[in-house]
Write a protein that holds these residues in place. Sequence first.
Motif, mmCIF file in Angstrom:
data_model
loop_
_atom_site.group_PDB
_atom_site.id
_atom_site.type_symbol
_atom_site.label_atom_id
_atom_site.label_comp_id
_atom_site.label_asym_id
_atom_site.label_seq_id
_atom_site.Cartn_x
_atom_site.Cartn_y
_atom_site.Cartn_z
ATOM 1 N N UNK A 189 0.833 -1.201 0.000
ATOM 2 C CA UNK A 189 0.000 0.000 0.000
ATOM 3 C C UNK A 189 0.867 1.250 0.000
ATOM 4 N N UNK A 190 1.978 1.202 0.730
ATOM 5 C CA UNK A 190 2.866 2.368 0.771
ATOM 6 C C UNK A 190 3.425 2.667 -0.617
ATOM 7 N N UNK A 191 3.778 1.596 -1.379
ATOM 8 C CA UNK A 191 4.311 1.811 -2.714
ATOM 9 C C UNK A 191 3.278 2.472 -3.614
ATOM 10 N N UNK A 192 2.012 2.118 -3.430
ATOM 11 C CA UNK A 192 0.968 2.721 -4.248
ATOM 12 C C UNK A 192 0.806 4.203 -3.944
ATOM 13 N N UNK A 193 1.110 4.613 -2.717
ATOM 14 C CA UNK A 193 0.932 6.006 -2.320
ATOM 15 C C UNK A 193 2.173 6.846 -2.575
ATOM 16 N N UNK A 194 3.307 6.193 -2.768
ATOM 17 C CA UNK A 194 4.559 6.938 -2.829
ATOM 18 C C UNK A 194 5.415 6.481 -3.991
ATOM 19 N N UNK A 195 6.198 7.377 -4.523
ATOM 20 C CA UNK A 195 7.135 7.020 -5.574
ATOM 21 C C UNK A 195 8.407 6.403 -4.994
ATOM 22 N N UNK A 196 8.620 6.498 -3.701
ATOM 23 C CA UNK A 196 9.831 5.982 -3.071
ATOM 24 C C UNK A 196 9.502 4.744 -2.263
ATOM 25 N N UNK A 197 9.853 3.574 -2.792
ATOM 26 C CA UNK A 197 9.512 2.316 -2.135
ATOM 27 C C UNK A 197 10.579 1.871 -1.143
ATOM 28 N N UNK A 198 11.738 2.537 -1.131
ATOM 29 C CA UNK A 198 12.830 2.067 -0.291
ATOM 30 C C UNK A 198 13.383 0.746 -0.774
ATOM 31 N N UNK A 199 13.246 0.484 -2.081
ATOM 32 C CA UNK A 199 13.663 -0.786 -2.663
ATOM 33 C C UNK A 199 14.646 -0.551 -3.797
ATOM 34 N N UNK A 207 7.018 -1.998 -9.491
ATOM 35 C CA UNK A 207 7.367 -2.043 -8.071
ATOM 36 C C UNK A 207 7.744 -0.678 -7.519
ATOM 37 N N UNK A 208 7.833 0.327 -8.408
ATOM 38 C CA UNK A 208 8.206 1.693 -8.005
ATOM 39 C C UNK A 208 9.527 1.699 -7.231
ATOM 40 N N UNK A 209 10.518 1.003 -7.786
ATOM 41 C CA UNK A 209 11.797 0.923 -7.093
ATOM 42 C C UNK A 209 12.428 2.315 -6.977
ATOM 43 N N UNK A 210 13.292 2.452 -5.989
ATOM 44 C CA UNK A 210 13.993 3.709 -5.761
ATOM 45 C C UNK A 210 15.125 3.896 -6.766
ATOM 46 N N UNK A 211 15.793 2.813 -7.135
ATOM 47 C CA UNK A 211 16.889 2.872 -8.087
ATOM 48 C C UNK A 211 17.272 1.474 -8.528
ATOM 49 N N UNK A 212 18.073 1.382 -9.595
ATOM 50 C CA UNK A 212 18.410 0.092 -10.186
ATOM 51 C C UNK A 212 19.911 -0.035 -10.394
ATOM 52 N N UNK A 213 20.452 -1.212 -10.045
ATOM 53 C CA UNK A 213 21.819 -1.587 -10.372
ATOM 54 C C UNK A 213 21.729 -2.739 -11.368
ATOM 55 N N UNK A 214 22.416 -2.615 -12.518
ATOM 56 C CA UNK A 214 22.079 -3.444 -13.672
ATOM 57 C C UNK A 214 23.342 -3.849 -14.427
ATOM 58 N N UNK A 215 23.430 -5.151 -14.779
ATOM 59 C CA UNK A 215 24.490 -5.660 -15.649
ATOM 60 C C UNK A 215 23.827 -6.137 -16.942
ATOM 61 N N UNK A 216 23.682 -5.252 -17.939
ATOM 62 C CA UNK A 216 22.869 -5.576 -19.113
ATOM 63 C C UNK A 216 23.649 -6.289 -20.227
#
Length: 341
Positions: free
Chosen positions: A63-73, A126-135
């Motif tokens: 529910x918090x993710x739905x209300x906020x752009x910052x999921x802490x994830x 998932x409205x993640x806060x940021x991504x670390x990626x090896x593409x």
Amino acid sequence: METFSNIFIEVRMGVGIKDVAKAAGVSPATVSRALGKGPVSEELRAQVEAAVRATGYRPNLAARRLRSQDSGTIGLVVADIRNPFFTAVSRAVEDSAYRAGMRVILCNTGEDPEREALYLRHMQSERITGLIFAPTRSTLDQLSKKALDFPVVFIDRCGPGGLHDAVVLDNREAMGELVAHLVERGYRRIGGLFGNSSSTGAQRRDGYLEAMARFGLKPEFRLVAPSAEAAQAEAQAWLAADERPEALVVSNSLLLIGVLRAARARGLAIPGDLALAGFDNESWTELVEPGITVIEQPVEEIGRAAMNLLFERLKTPGLPVRKVVLSGRCVLRGSTATRTP
């Protein structure tokens, strides 16, 4: 100490935000502001946090993710979790995220661009806060020209420029060091085996070609799918040739395993019949006989540096795009002993 029975009791009781508000003697809106880092006094925030501990309240993260752009994830998308390099980097990322009070969602793509696209959509939902990626190379090319809804830090792979921060090894330098070491030990027919799906494999191939040209030697290299099985099949055919290489440099530890299996299947002695060198200082490279010469990557530093770049980007979105280039360490072992005539 929290136990599974404690958690079960708390869920069964269904403690909600109104219960916390009642225990703290404040309104539910005040509780929401305090838990969401909203504008409340530190005294009131401490009062609400004490009520949370007393009631055993568990916030509804969905529910918090739905209300906020910052999921802490933090999203972490790697090419192959079987590759010990990505296992170690993932641990370093998770440790940094834990210390910052954040969660990590880990996805494994198997070097498949379609899975990468799927996971990127998943991260968006998932409205993640940021991504670390090896593409893969194809996805890297696309993302080098495309901004996403969240900051991205590339690890292990990056292009010549673009929109996103990156932490990488100096792959050309590292491969050049391996070739120079083999030349110094008396080897001249030096072959290279490289993964065909990532910019890392391409950069290590380029480093090989540059080093071979520098020493006036004829290069011979093969590209394979990034798996031990593919490397073994390619190496078995290659090592059966009349003029097989005197030495092989290999671009990652999975391919190195495949080449070692192929050499043993052919009954070749290392380094008597074939010198062997590669990347990633895994425990098995020291325990086999003889030990394998490798480039040791600073895996923990890569993970920490990626998280630091991400945190700095979150704090100051307008920073220039940054690229952190780290050096590896050549670990010399018996697989590249001096060649005997």
